[in-house]
Scaffold this motif. Structure first.
Motif, PDB file in Angstrom:
ATOM      1  N   THR A  35       0.836  -1.207   0.000  1.00 36.71           N
ATOM      2  CA  THR A  35       0.000   0.000   0.000  1.00 36.71           C
ATOM      3  C   THR A  35       0.863   1.247   0.000  1.00 36.71           C
ATOM      4  OG1 THR A  35      -1.459  -1.272   1.414  1.00 36.71           O
ATOM      5  CG2 THR A  35      -2.014   1.012   1.082  1.00 36.71           C
ATOM      6  N   VAL A  75       2.278   1.815  -3.468  1.00 32.64           N
ATOM      7  CA  VAL A  75       1.310   2.373  -4.412  1.00 32.64           C
ATOM      8  C   VAL A  75       1.055   3.837  -4.091  1.00 32.64           C
ATOM      9  CG1 VAL A  75      -1.072   2.257  -5.207  1.00 32.64           C
ATOM     10  CG2 VAL A  75       0.205   0.170  -4.877  1.00 32.64           C
ATOM     11  N   ALA A  76       0.914   4.143  -2.785  1.00 31.70           N
ATOM     12  CA  ALA A  76       0.616   5.518  -2.390  1.00 31.70           C
ATOM     13  C   ALA A  76       1.762   6.441  -2.794  1.00 31.70           C
ATOM     14  CB  ALA A  76       0.366   5.595  -0.886  1.00 31.70           C
ATOM     15  N   LEU A 104       1.777   7.060  -6.495  1.00 32.22           N
ATOM     16  CA  LEU A 104       0.766   8.053  -6.867  1.00 32.22           C
ATOM     17  C   LEU A 104       1.242   9.458  -6.494  1.00 32.22           C
ATOM     18  CD1 LEU A 104      -2.513   6.213  -5.886  1.00 32.22           C
ATOM     19  CD2 LEU A 104      -1.837   6.888  -8.164  1.00 32.22           C
TER      20      LEU A 104
END
Lengths: 497, 131
Positions: free
Chosen positions: B101, B104-105, B108
């Motif tokens: 997570t 991915v964060a 982004l």
């Protein structure tokens, strides 16, 4: 072979995703789409096979690696999740067929990544549906969520920002669910759903179990975007790449609602979960707020996909509210609406995808006079709209009928009023669209998108995008006509749990 | 007051995890910098890992590996002497999930920085409103 269907449904897309990414990496992009289609085709075959088996045997269990539950992880299929599995695989397949041209036009060098994420997403969703282990469910929930974040981040305009907000909210949701599972494990010492359902009736007075239920529900409510926890959804879904928005919008919220139903009915058992009338009432009122606010907010949108995302928020309210009416008819309506709403949302987002593919925009002013250019797409869009409104014989009518009857049975007239109010608003929404596409004069050629050069020629989307749309629109009517068949199966499930 | 202190001291692990969790939640809600929000998210997840680890632990217990005596026979294993390994094993998975997570964060966040040239949410909002 057929006894391995439960695990094949997840393993095939999982490994195919690796293959697809590899093919994309080796610049063999034409294989990516081919492998994906074959993969999802075979999962449809497996899910249909599973459904046939379930009809005969009522329930199928599959022990992963031969470890018996409660120590090992178990997959358990019954009437309810066999149905949801079919919905997932078919929706994913139809959307994949339509995605080909959009992927070609939207991403040039990320084809392999996109299809890989797509397959992983489908694997996660089917896994969540089929698993019989609450912790395994958490892992698959996160697989689905992570791939979802990545797909949304690939979208246009403010997609990365919307994606990051979704990451933050989604992580809080999943963490709450994980915490709930922790408390449940403290109280029972088990993670297997069947095992839990046997232990929980003996410790019903325990506050720990109640707290676990509340934590799990809060986590799932964030994940399914129940008002007022919906803030992440409209941006994330409207900026998502159109190739995936049909998949993500149609399935994520519905599978979350399935998970809620599974936890409440099977794991915590109906007696325990519904024993607190204050909670039941509160959740119905929250759903009423969701229905009303979702509909009103949809009214304020001037963009097609954005309007649909607010409709999704309202529809989540339908299902959660119907379920927490706690009577048989309401629960039947909620489960039926999972199936119907997945089909309706798919139809709407595919239609919007076709329009965006051709017009490049989905603001209302760009849709003027579009019926002359894209008659088939617009017809499908209107069928989807009628189904959202609830006009017979489309399937939306029947699930709404059950929900309203459930509301009357529970003597919760506010819920009935909210449903009717939402239908009226939806009517306004789609009549407005009909007015724009039929009666508003098309913009001048130089004002609107470049394709309006010749005023009278048709400019439909390519066949590979029209076919899934037409199938999904036809499904709405077919589902409506065969509602009876589903309802008897669903009622059987509700009664047996 | 005494009762409260007793509860507080007896269940200090829960207080600890709740306090850490709330620090994470606070960072996610209040901080306007996206990377700080992401760090808050990571703290939030770590708190839950701590909770799981603490419910598996026991006083005066050891790791759950059976010790063989000299004669080769297995000593009778009493559950009270061993900590519960299952929550700890579950957390291995949860750690993997939280690392993914975080990845991915942050990815982004990089994309957002490339797009707007800033990671302050207020500044991004003004840029969005301008266009």
């Amino acid at each position: 072979m057929s006894q391995h269907y439960p695990v094949l449904i997840i393993i095939i897309p999982l490994f195919a995703a690796l293959l697809v990414v590899l093919a994309g990496w080796l610049k063999q992009e034409r294989f990516c789409y081919l492998i994906s289609v074959i993969t999802l085709g075979s999962t449809i075959y497996a899910s249909l096979g599973l459904f046939r088996q379930v009809l005969e045997q009522k329930q199928i269990t599959y022990q992963l690696a031969g470890w018996a539950p409660p120590i090992g992880i178990e997959y358990r299929v019954d009437l309810l999740n066999a149905l949801v599995l079919i919905v997932i695989t078919v929706v994913a397949f139809l959307n994949l067929i339509a995605a080909k041209k959009k992927v070609e036009s939207e991403f040039t060098n990320k084809t392999g990544t996109f299809y890989g994420l797509y397959l992983l997403f489908v694997a996660g969703l089917s896994g969540m549906t089929i698993t019989g282990d609450v912790f395994n469910l958490y892992v698959l929930l996160e697989i689905t969520a992570l791939t979802g974040y990545a797909i949304i981040g690939m979208g246009k305009k403010h997609a990365p920002l919307a994606g990051l907000h979704y990451v933050l909210m989604g992580t809080i949701g999943a963490s709450f669910y994980l915490l709930g599972i922790g408390y449940l494990y403290m109280a029972t010492g088990s993670l297997n759903m069947t095992d839990l359902s046997k232990i929980i009736p003996h410790i019903q007075q325990s506050n720990v179990v109640l707290f676990a239920l509340i934590l799990c529900l809060i986590g799932l409510f964030i994940k399914m975007a129940l008002f007022p926890l919906h803030a992440w959804l409209p941006n994330a879904y409207s900026y998502a790449p159109t190739a995936a928005s049909g998949l993500i919008a149609a399935l994520t919220t519905k599978v979350m609602i399935y998970v809620m139903i599974r936890l409440v009915l099977t794991v915590f058992s109906m007696d325990f979960s519904f024993s607190n009338p204050i909670i039941n009432q509160l959740l119905v009122w929250v759903s009423i707020a969701a229905i009303v606010s979702g509909s009103v907010l949809a009214l304020g949108q001037r963009q097609l996909t954005r309007m649909f995302t607010y409709i999704v928020v309202a529809e989540v309210g339908y299902m959660v509210g119907g379920f927490w009416l706690t009577n048989e008819i309401g629960i039947t309506g909620a489960i039926l609406h999972i199936i119907n709403d997945a089909a309706m949302t798919l139809c709407l987002f595919l239609a919007a995808g076709n329009i965006i593919y051709k017009v490049k925009e989905d603001h209302f002013e760009n849709l003027a006079g579009l019926v002359k250019k894209m008659p088939i797409t617009i017809t499908a869009l209107i069928i989807g709209g009628l189904s959202i409104v609830g006009v017979p014989p489309t399937c939306g009518f029947f699930s709404k009928w059950y929900l309203i009857r459930g509301g009357i049975d529970a003597e919760n007239y506010a819920f009935v009023a909210a449903l009717i109010f939402s239908s009226l608003i939806n009517m306004i929404l789609f009549v407005r669209i009909i007015e724009i596409v039929y009666f508003k004069p098309a913009l001048n050629a130089d004002q609107s998108a470049c394709w309006l050069k010749d005023k009278n020629s048709m400019e439909e989307a390519p066949f590979s995008m029209l076919l899934p749309l037409v199938i999904s629109a036809a499904t709405l009517i077919i589902l409506g006509l065969y509602t009876n068949y589903f309802v008897t199966d669903i009622i059987q499930f509700v009664k047996s749990s | 007051m005494n009762d409260f202190l007793e509860i507080f001291i007896a269940k200090y692990n829960y207080w600890g995890f709740i306090i850490i969790m709330m620090i994470g939640l606070y960072a996610m809600i209040v901080k306007r910098n996206l990377v700080k929000k992401i760090i808050g998210m990571s703290i939030f997840q770590t708190a839950i890992i701590l909770f799981y680890v603490s419910i598996g632990a026991k006083e005066n217990a050891t790791i759950p590996i059976l010790q063989h005596s000299h004669a080769g026979s297995v000593q009778s294993a009493e559950a009270i002497n061993y900590i519960n390994p299952l929550p700890h094993v579950l957390m291995l998975t949860a750690i993997v999930v939280s690392v993914a997570t975080l990845g991915v964060a942050l990815a982004l966040a990089i994309k957002i920085y490339q797009q707007y040239g800033t990671l302050e949410e207020d500044e991004i909002q003004t840029i969005i409103n301008k266009t």
